[in-house]
Write a protein that holds these residues in place. Structure first.
Motif, PDB file in Angstrom:
ATOM      1  N   LYS A  35       0.832  -1.197   0.000  1.00 40.82           N
ATOM      2  CA  LYS A  35       0.000   0.000   0.000  1.00 40.82           C
ATOM      3  C   LYS A  35       0.869   1.251   0.000  1.00 40.82           C
ATOM      4  O   LYS A  35       1.897   1.308   0.667  1.00 40.82           O
ATOM      5  CB  LYS A  35      -0.919  -0.004   1.222  1.00 40.82           C
ATOM      6  CG  LYS A  35      -1.932  -1.141   1.210  1.00 40.82           C
ATOM      7  CD  LYS A  35      -2.870  -1.066   2.408  1.00 40.82           C
ATOM      8  CE  LYS A  35      -3.893  -2.193   2.362  1.00 40.82           C
ATOM      9  NZ  LYS A  35      -4.827  -2.147   3.513  1.00 40.82           N
ATOM     10  N   GLU A  36       0.439   2.217  -0.733  1.00 39.57           N
ATOM     11  CA  GLU A  36       1.155   3.492  -0.787  1.00 39.57           C
ATOM     12  C   GLU A  36       0.881   4.284   0.487  1.00 39.57           C
ATOM     13  O   GLU A  36      -0.256   4.330   0.966  1.00 39.57           O
ATOM     14  CB  GLU A  36       0.706   4.301  -2.002  1.00 39.57           C
ATOM     15  CG  GLU A  36       1.021   3.640  -3.329  1.00 39.57           C
ATOM     16  CD  GLU A  36       0.655   4.534  -4.496  1.00 39.57           C
ATOM     17  OE1 GLU A  36       0.330   5.719  -4.246  1.00 39.57           O
ATOM     18  OE2 GLU A  36       0.700   4.067  -5.641  1.00 39.57           O
ATOM     19  N   PRO A  37       1.888   4.921   1.051  1.00 42.99           N
ATOM     20  CA  PRO A  37       1.655   5.743   2.250  1.00 42.99           C
ATOM     21  C   PRO A  37       0.835   6.975   1.886  1.00 42.99           C
ATOM     22  O   PRO A  37       0.884   7.479   0.766  1.00 42.99           O
ATOM     23  CB  PRO A  37       3.074   6.107   2.702  1.00 42.99           C
ATOM     24  CG  PRO A  37       3.919   5.976   1.482  1.00 42.99           C
ATOM     25  CD  PRO A  37       3.307   4.891   0.653  1.00 42.99           C
ATOM     26  N   SER A  38       0.091   7.456   2.848  1.00 44.76           N
ATOM     27  CA  SER A  38      -0.734   8.641   2.606  1.00 44.76           C
ATOM     28  C   SER A  38       0.145   9.892   2.547  1.00 44.76           C
ATOM     29  O   SER A  38       1.270   9.914   3.046  1.00 44.76           O
ATOM     30  CB  SER A  38      -1.778   8.781   3.717  1.00 44.76           C
ATOM     31  OG  SER A  38      -1.140   8.992   4.967  1.00 44.76           O
ATOM     32  N   ASP A  39      -0.379  10.914   1.924  1.00 45.26           N
ATOM     33  CA  ASP A  39       0.362  12.170   1.799  1.00 45.26           C
ATOM     34  C   ASP A  39       0.638  12.805   3.152  1.00 45.26           C
ATOM     35  O   ASP A  39       1.611  13.553   3.319  1.00 45.26           O
ATOM     36  CB  ASP A  39      -0.417  13.148   0.917  1.00 45.26           C
ATOM     37  CG  ASP A  39      -0.534  12.656  -0.519  1.00 45.26           C
ATOM     38  OD1 ASP A  39       0.300  11.810  -0.916  1.00 45.26           O
ATOM     39  OD2 ASP A  39      -1.453  13.100  -1.231  1.00 45.26           O
ATOM     40  N   ALA A  40      -0.230  12.526   4.141  1.00 44.14           N
ATOM     41  CA  ALA A  40      -0.027  13.102   5.474  1.00 44.14           C
ATOM     42  C   ALA A  40       1.203  12.515   6.159  1.00 44.14           C
ATOM     43  O   ALA A  40       1.822  13.159   7.003  1.00 44.14           O
ATOM     44  CB  ALA A  40      -1.264  12.873   6.340  1.00 44.14           C
ATOM     45  N   ASP A  41       1.563  11.281   5.803  1.00 45.86           N
ATOM     46  CA  ASP A  41       2.709  10.628   6.433  1.00 45.86           C
ATOM     47  C   ASP A  41       4.014  10.905   5.705  1.00 45.86           C
ATOM     48  O   ASP A  41       5.086  10.574   6.220  1.00 45.86           O
ATOM     49  CB  ASP A  41       2.485   9.115   6.497  1.00 45.86           C
ATOM     50  CG  ASP A  41       1.301   8.749   7.381  1.00 45.86           C
ATOM     51  OD1 ASP A  41       1.016   9.523   8.308  1.00 45.86           O
ATOM     52  OD2 ASP A  41       0.677   7.705   7.129  1.00 45.86           O
ATOM     53  N   LEU A  42       3.944  11.472   4.529  1.00 44.01           N
ATOM     54  CA  LEU A  42       5.144  11.714   3.736  1.00 44.01           C
ATOM     55  C   LEU A  42       5.643  13.135   3.925  1.00 44.01           C
ATOM     56  O   LEU A  42       4.856  14.088   3.950  1.00 44.01           O
ATOM     57  CB  LEU A  42       4.875  11.466   2.248  1.00 44.01           C
ATOM     58  CG  LEU A  42       4.586  10.023   1.832  1.00 44.01           C
ATOM     59  CD1 LEU A  42       4.298   9.954   0.342  1.00 44.01           C
ATOM     60  CD2 LEU A  42       5.756   9.124   2.185  1.00 44.01           C
ATOM     61  N   GLN A  43       6.948  13.284   4.066  1.00 40.91           N
ATOM     62  CA  GLN A  43       7.578  14.593   4.162  1.00 40.91           C
ATOM     63  C   GLN A  43       8.466  14.895   2.947  1.00 40.91           C
ATOM     64  O   GLN A  43       8.772  16.045   2.676  1.00 40.91           O
ATOM     65  CB  GLN A  43       8.428  14.669   5.431  1.00 40.91           C
ATOM     66  CG  GLN A  43       7.636  14.633   6.715  1.00 40.91           C
ATOM     67  CD  GLN A  43       6.786  15.879   6.912  1.00 40.91           C
ATOM     68  OE1 GLN A  43       7.102  16.944   6.411  1.00 40.91           O
ATOM     69  NE2 GLN A  43       5.681  15.733   7.632  1.00 40.91           N
ATOM     70  N   TRP A  44       8.870  13.841   2.250  1.00 38.53           N
ATOM     71  CA  TRP A  44       9.774  14.028   1.103  1.00 38.53           C
ATOM     72  C   TRP A  44       9.627  12.827   0.181  1.00 38.53           C
ATOM     73  O   TRP A  44       9.473  11.686   0.634  1.00 38.53           O
ATOM     74  CB  TRP A  44      11.215  14.144   1.604  1.00 38.53           C
ATOM     75  CG  TRP A  44      12.208  14.535   0.552  1.00 38.53           C
ATOM     76  CD1 TRP A  44      12.552  15.792   0.156  1.00 38.53           C
ATOM     77  CD2 TRP A  44      13.014  13.651  -0.236  1.00 38.53           C
ATOM     78  NE1 TRP A  44      13.513  15.751  -0.817  1.00 38.53           N
ATOM     79  CE2 TRP A  44      13.820  14.446  -1.079  1.00 38.53           C
ATOM     80  CE3 TRP A  44      13.145  12.271  -0.317  1.00 38.53           C
ATOM     81  CZ2 TRP A  44      14.721  13.904  -1.982  1.00 38.53           C
ATOM     82  CZ3 TRP A  44      14.039  11.720  -1.219  1.00 38.53           C
ATOM     83  CH2 TRP A  44      14.819  12.535  -2.036  1.00 38.53           C
ATOM     84  N   MET A  45       9.675  13.054  -1.145  1.00 36.31           N
ATOM     85  CA  MET A  45       9.553  11.960  -2.106  1.00 36.31           C
ATOM     86  C   MET A  45      10.320  12.325  -3.375  1.00 36.31           C
ATOM     87  O   MET A  45      10.362  13.491  -3.789  1.00 36.31           O
ATOM     88  CB  MET A  45       8.091  11.686  -2.451  1.00 36.31           C
ATOM     89  CG  MET A  45       7.906  10.496  -3.401  1.00 36.31           C
ATOM     90  SD  MET A  45       6.174  10.187  -3.813  1.00 36.31           S
ATOM     91  CE  MET A  45       5.804  11.628  -4.821  1.00 36.31           C
ATOM     92  N   LYS A  46      10.947  11.320  -3.962  1.00 35.15           N
ATOM     93  CA  LYS A  46      11.681  11.489  -5.216  1.00 35.15           C
ATOM     94  C   LYS A  46      11.313  10.344  -6.139  1.00 35.15           C
ATOM     95  O   LYS A  46      11.399   9.167  -5.758  1.00 35.15           O
ATOM     96  CB  LYS A  46      13.187  11.481  -4.946  1.00 35.15           C
ATOM     97  CG  LYS A  46      14.040  11.892  -6.141  1.00 35.15           C
ATOM     98  CD  LYS A  46      13.991  13.376  -6.354  1.00 35.15           C
ATOM     99  CE  LYS A  46      14.969  13.832  -7.416  1.00 35.15           C
ATOM    100  NZ  LYS A  46      14.861  15.276  -7.693  1.00 35.15           N
TER     101      LYS A  46
END
Length: 394
Positions: A54-65
């Motif tokens: 499952k993809e993490p939610s946007d609320a749990d993410l701080q950085w993505m590349k």
């Protein structure tokens, strides 16, 4: 009498129901055996949810590349995805699994767009028969195929598996605040067909289609491969291969506003390699740079830096001494060359100056010796002089 007839009727109905259940179970078992024999075991929704990442939610993410890589199937551990070229007792390769699932309409494929923008929506789904026609893959309609649920069959030699020598993958590097870690997750992959050009004869890559990895994970988990020539025991599944990032791939693109590849942004080969290395280094060291290292590690770093500095200074001093020695040798050579006679029988000016200096030094030494000497005074000589005077007066 009526009760007896009722009991008999109920018994007959029960026997009929039991016989029907046995027939149904036998048919299901036969279909499962057939599916297993064909290599297309049905996957339930429960199995699908178990293997799905499952993809993490946007609320749990701080950085993505978002990274695009090219996996060369001849490098590193990547050959595990290529062999066996044709299905055998060892199993199937990744490309054959994908094509078989597409032919049986069990997964969806999406268009590879020329501009490099991936769209995993209904509008960009690929029709399997059109896909086969585009890449000259011979196929036939399977039994039970309908307009709503088309099913196709093909021979293993007709899907051109030997020409699929690489894959493109979409890799997402995400920093999750819940686990406080950077994780790399493969979202999709694209088989790349390498076909010889009619003019130059060189192999030209032709990307075929995109497949979401979550759609095929349950099937990849059933196929085990060995990744080491020294150990022929198949210990990892193809799903493990991607989940554990065991592949070797070169970065060809990062998601950017202009949607340009690295080759378009850095046309020169040296700049292109430097960009790949810098991006890779930043991704690998992201987790390490988040935390303050322990005291032991800091002390070890300081000692290493001090040692390197001392070695550098020592090399510098040795270099300076060597330079001074070279300069001294050069000066000696110049002096020797100058003291040589320029003409026969005549000395140079420097030799004359040196002889005069030596003469002056000798004179000074003589004068110093004379000053140190004391005058000789003798009573005998004085008395003798007096007597002689007195004798003369007489």
């Amino acid at each position: 009498m009526k009760n007896l007839r009722l009991i008999i009727a109920l018994l007959l109905i029960g026997l009929a129901v039991q016989a029907g259940a046995q027939v149904t179970k036998r048919n299901e078992g036969d279909s499962r055996k057939k599916d297993k024999k064909d290599g297309a075991a049905a996957i339930t929704d429960r199995q699908q949810s178990f293997y799905e990442v499952k993809e993490p939610s946007d609320a749990d993410l701080q950085w993505m590349k978002v990274i695009y890589r090219s996996l060369d199937l001849t490098k590193g551990k990547n050959p595990a995805l290529y062999y066996p070229e044709v299905p055998n007792e060892d199993g199937e390769n990744l490309y054959f699994i994908i094509m078989r699932l597409l032919a049986k309409n069990q997964i969806s494929a999406y268009e590879y767009l020329v501009d490099g923008r991936e769209m995993f929506t209904e509008d960009f789904k690929v029709k399997v028969n059109e896909l086969f026609d585009r890449f000259s893959i011979y196929y036939t309609e399977a039994k039970g195929s309908t307009a709503k649920n088309p099913i196709y069959e093909f021979e293993a030699a007709d899907i051109r598996g030997a020409e699929v020598l690489s894959y493109y993958i979409i890799e997402k590097w995400e920093f999750d605040t819940r686990s406080n870690q950077m994780k790399a997750r493969v979202e999709a992959l694209c088989p790349v067909l390498h076909q010889a050009d009619d003019w130059s004869g060189e192999a030209v890559p032709y990307p075929m289609f995109w497949v979401k990895l979550n759609d095929i994970r349950p099937y990849l988990a059933q196929q085990y491969v060995f990744t080491d020539d020294d150990n022929n025991l198949a210990r990892y599944s193809i799903d493990d291969f991607f989940k554990l990032n065991m592949y070797t791939g070169d970065i060809i693109k990062t998601k950017n506003l202009r949607n340009l590849s690295l080759k378009q942004m850095f046309p020169e080969e040296e700049a292109y390699k430097h960009a790949q290395d810098s991006i890779e280094q930043r991704l690998r060291s992201f987790n390490k740079d988040l935390w303050v290292p322990p005291l032991e590690e800091l002390q070890a770093r300081a000692e290493a830096e001090e040692k390197a500095r001392a070695e550098a200074e020592g090399e510098l001093e040795e270099g300076e001494e060597g330079a001074e020695q070279v300069e001294g040798e050069a000066a000696d050579k110049e002096e020797k060359t100058v003291t040589r006679t320029t003409k026969r029988g005549s000395k140079s000016s420097t030799s004359k100056k040196s002889s005069k200096a030596k003469a002056k030094a000798k004179e000074k030494e003589k004068k110093a010796k004379i000053k140190e000497r004391k005058p000789k005074t003798s009573t005998q000589t004085v008395n003798a002089g007096v007597r002689s005077v007195r004798n003369r007066k007489k």
